[in-house]
Design a protein around this motif. Structure first.
Motif, PDB file in Angstrom:
ATOM      1  N   ILE A   1     -10.350 -10.026  -5.281  1.00  0.00           N
ATOM      2  CA  ILE A   1      -9.968  -8.935  -4.094  1.00  0.00           C
ATOM      3  C   ILE A   1      -8.530  -8.571  -4.331  1.00  0.00           C
ATOM      4  N   ASN A   2      -8.366  -7.275  -4.880  1.00  0.00           N
ATOM      5  CA  ASN A   2      -7.203  -6.857  -5.128  1.00  0.00           C
ATOM      6  C   ASN A   2      -6.679  -5.789  -3.966  1.00  0.00           C
ATOM      7  N   LEU A   3      -5.201  -6.259  -3.297  1.00  0.00           N
ATOM      8  CA  LEU A   3      -4.851  -5.603  -2.439  1.00  0.00           C
ATOM      9  C   LEU A   3      -3.390  -4.974  -2.576  1.00  0.00           C
ATOM     10  N   PRO A   4      -3.068  -3.808  -1.922  1.00  0.00           N
ATOM     11  CA  PRO A   4      -1.497  -3.635  -1.981  1.00  0.00           C
ATOM     12  C   PRO A   4      -0.631  -4.759  -1.559  1.00  0.00           C
ATOM     13  N   ASP A   5       0.325  -5.012  -2.029  1.00  0.00           N
ATOM     14  CA  ASP A   5       1.310  -5.984  -1.388  1.00  0.00           C
ATOM     15  C   ASP A   5       2.182  -5.888  -0.185  1.00  0.00           C
ATOM     16  N   ASP A   6       1.933  -4.612   0.185  1.00  0.00           N
ATOM     17  CA  ASP A   6       2.854  -4.219   1.242  1.00  0.00           C
ATOM     18  C   ASP A   6       2.290  -3.858   2.632  1.00  0.00           C
ATOM     19  N   LEU A   7       0.855  -4.087   2.763  1.00  0.00           N
ATOM     20  CA  LEU A   7       0.203  -3.889   4.093  1.00  0.00           C
ATOM     21  C   LEU A   7       0.697  -4.791   4.952  1.00  0.00           C
ATOM     22  N   SER A   8       0.582  -4.345   6.276  1.00  0.00           N
ATOM     23  CA  SER A   8       1.248  -5.067   7.355  1.00  0.00           C
ATOM     24  C   SER A   8       0.116  -4.959   8.715  1.00  0.00           C
ATOM     25  N   GLU A   9       0.150  -6.069   9.379  1.00  0.00           N
ATOM     26  CA  GLU A   9      -0.477  -5.959  10.611  1.00  0.00           C
ATOM     27  C   GLU A   9      -0.077  -5.254  11.821  1.00  0.00           C
ATOM     28  N   ASP A  10       1.379  -4.804  11.788  1.00  0.00           N
ATOM     29  CA  ASP A  10       1.852  -3.968  12.619  1.00  0.00           C
ATOM     30  C   ASP A  10       1.981  -2.520  12.452  1.00  0.00           C
ATOM     31  N   LYS A  11       0.895  -1.876  11.570  1.00  0.00           N
ATOM     32  CA  LYS A  11       0.971  -0.630  11.210  1.00  0.00           C
ATOM     33  C   LYS A  11      -0.152  -0.019  11.407  1.00  0.00           C
ATOM     34  N   GLN A  12      -0.341   1.236  11.205  1.00  0.00           N
ATOM     35  CA  GLN A  12      -1.648   2.108  11.825  1.00  0.00           C
ATOM     36  C   GLN A  12      -2.061   2.839  10.322  1.00  0.00           C
ATOM     37  N   TYR A  13      -3.607   2.283  10.333  1.00  0.00           N
ATOM     38  CA  TYR A  13      -4.271   2.890   9.024  1.00  0.00           C
ATOM     39  C   TYR A  13      -5.503   3.272   9.058  1.00  0.00           C
ATOM     40  N   LEU A  14      -5.958   4.316   8.609  1.00  0.00           N
ATOM     41  CA  LEU A  14      -7.358   4.788   8.323  1.00  0.00           C
ATOM     42  C   LEU A  14      -7.990   3.845   7.310  1.00  0.00           C
ATOM     43  N   LEU A  15      -9.067   3.717   7.371  1.00  0.00           N
ATOM     44  CA  LEU A  15      -9.835   2.896   6.180  1.00  0.00           C
ATOM     45  C   LEU A  15     -10.918   3.855   5.905  1.00  0.00           C
ATOM     46  N   VAL A  16     -11.204   4.043   4.462  1.00  0.00           N
ATOM     47  CA  VAL A  16     -12.756   4.594   4.113  1.00  0.00           C
ATOM     48  C   VAL A  16     -13.297   3.563   3.232  1.00  0.00           C
ATOM     49  N   SER A  17     -14.359   3.669   3.155  1.00  0.00           N
ATOM     50  CA  SER A  17     -15.128   2.554   2.445  1.00  0.00           C
ATOM     51  C   SER A  17     -16.439   3.053   1.943  1.00  0.00           C
ATOM     52  N   ASN A  18     -17.004   2.853   0.765  1.00  0.00           N
ATOM     53  CA  ASN A  18     -18.421   2.752   0.535  1.00  0.00           C
ATOM     54  C   ASN A  18     -19.273   1.745   0.912  1.00  0.00           C
ATOM     55  N   HIS A  19     -20.677   1.913   1.300  1.00  0.00           N
ATOM     56  CA  HIS A  19     -21.396   1.019   2.036  1.00  0.00           C
ATOM     57  C   HIS A  19     -22.920   0.803   1.546  1.00  0.00           C
ATOM     58  N   GLN A  20     -22.874  -0.558   1.359  1.00  0.00           N
ATOM     59  CA  GLN A  20     -24.208  -0.817   0.620  1.00  0.00           C
ATOM     60  C   GLN A  20     -25.009  -1.985   1.432  1.00  0.00           C
TER      61      GLN A  20
END
Length: 337
Positions: free
Chosen positions: A111-130
């Protein structure tokens, strides 16, 4: 940008990042590992029984609080009830994640994630779906990293006890599916979905959120891929409507648009495969997407719904993203070989 990598194996579990290193936890981990090693059938049955028991108990335990806080939120609009509802839901998800951490051994999960994500911010997520497992994986990687993740879901799910009503109370966009023939006969049906999506997006303003959109619109299968004549090896063609609507409704609130790529080197699993411990190998990469300023401004001005030039810009942007994602999937799969 720095990236945090979490290899999930029996030696280095994601749980080591988010739980105390207690002797009892080690004993639980060891118990399931030995069962899976010495008696694989029994081990899978034990993991599955544990997962089903926890999911069932959780649903029973959180059902009344969810209903109570949800009804209070609808009636009063109180931020306090909304915060309580989110806290209850996070407890439900985190408890399910603990089963993944401790009852499903021998995971090679990269699992590779950016190191500056936060539970206090606002994000749109897009993903492939299998697979139906995808959403559980997104919830798993989101713990202590992203706000509570909502996603576009089917309105019919509202009839599922507890879970369906929780989706509504938590402001999941719940879309009704209509056939092209039905929409051609009654154009108002499409407007109903747009109004529902806008309602849910409005409810997310001014608070942390992560809103997930599977751009393919359906799970990938070889049959669907061939029927579409998709130009991508691992993906169906992306759809732009839901994402453009979310950008239009939430764009000024957004901290980032994140692209989640999920791969199952051993093939797309069924949902019960997760809880049996059958998903030994998994890859997840999260990257940031940069939307061109001109496209962002045009979408915010409502251009996607009325301007063919804006639609073309949107599809050109998504085509480039999907080409990169397709190549990323090929590379991620090769790293497991």
């Amino acid at each position: 940008m720095d990236v945090v990598t979490y290899p999930i194996t029996s030696q280095h579990s994601h749980s080591s990042i988010r739980t105390f290193d207690m002797p009892l936890i080690k004993k639980i981990d060891s118990f399931y590992e030995k069962l899976h090693d010495k008696l694989p059938v029994v081990g899978k049955a034990a993991s599955f029984l544990t997962g089903v028991s926890v999911l069932t108990a959780n649903s029973a335990l959180v059902g009344l609080p969810v209903w109570t806080m949800g009804a209070a939120k609808v009636l009063t609009g109180s931020k306090l009830t909304d915060d309580a509802l989110i806290a209850i839901t996070k407890y439900w998800i985190n408890t399910n994640n603990a089963v993944i951490d401790h009852a499903l051994p021998h995971k090679d999960w990269r699992i590779n994630l950016p190191d500056d994500l936060s539970e206090d911010k606002q994000y749109l997520l897009v993903s492939n779906h299998q697979s139906w497992v995808d959403t559980s994986i997104v919830q798993y990687i989101s713990q202590d990293t992203l706000p509570l993740t909502r996603f576009f879901t089917k309105f019919n799910l509202i009839y599922i006890p507890v879970i369906g009503q929780a989706f509504y109370f938590l402001d999941f966009p719940m879309m009704k599916r209509f056939s092209p023939k039905e929409m051609a006969k009654n154009p108002e049906l499409k407007k109903q979905n747009l109004l529902e999506a806008k309602r849910a997006c409005r409810q997310l303003k001014n608070k942390p959120f992560a809103l997930l959109n599977y751009l393919e619109g359906t799970r990938f299968t070889k049959e669907k891929h061939d029927k579409q004549d998709s130009p991508y090896e691992h993906l169906l063609k992306p759809r732009a409507g839901g994402l453009s609507l979310a950008i239009n409704a939430l764009g000024n609130e957004l901290d980032s648009i994140l692209d989640i790529t999920i791969v199952y080197p051993d093939g797309a699993p069924d949902y019960d495969d997760l809880w049996k411990g059958n998903i030994r190998r998994l890859g997840v990469e999260v990257t940031r997407l940069n939307i061109p300023d001109e496209l962002f401004a045009a979408i915010m001005d409502g251009g996607y719904d009325r301007d063919e030039a804006t639609k073309k810009m949107m599809f050109d942007w998504l085509e480039d993203i999907w080409q990169q994602k397709d190549a990323r999937i090929t590379r991620m799969l090769s790293e497991f070989e």
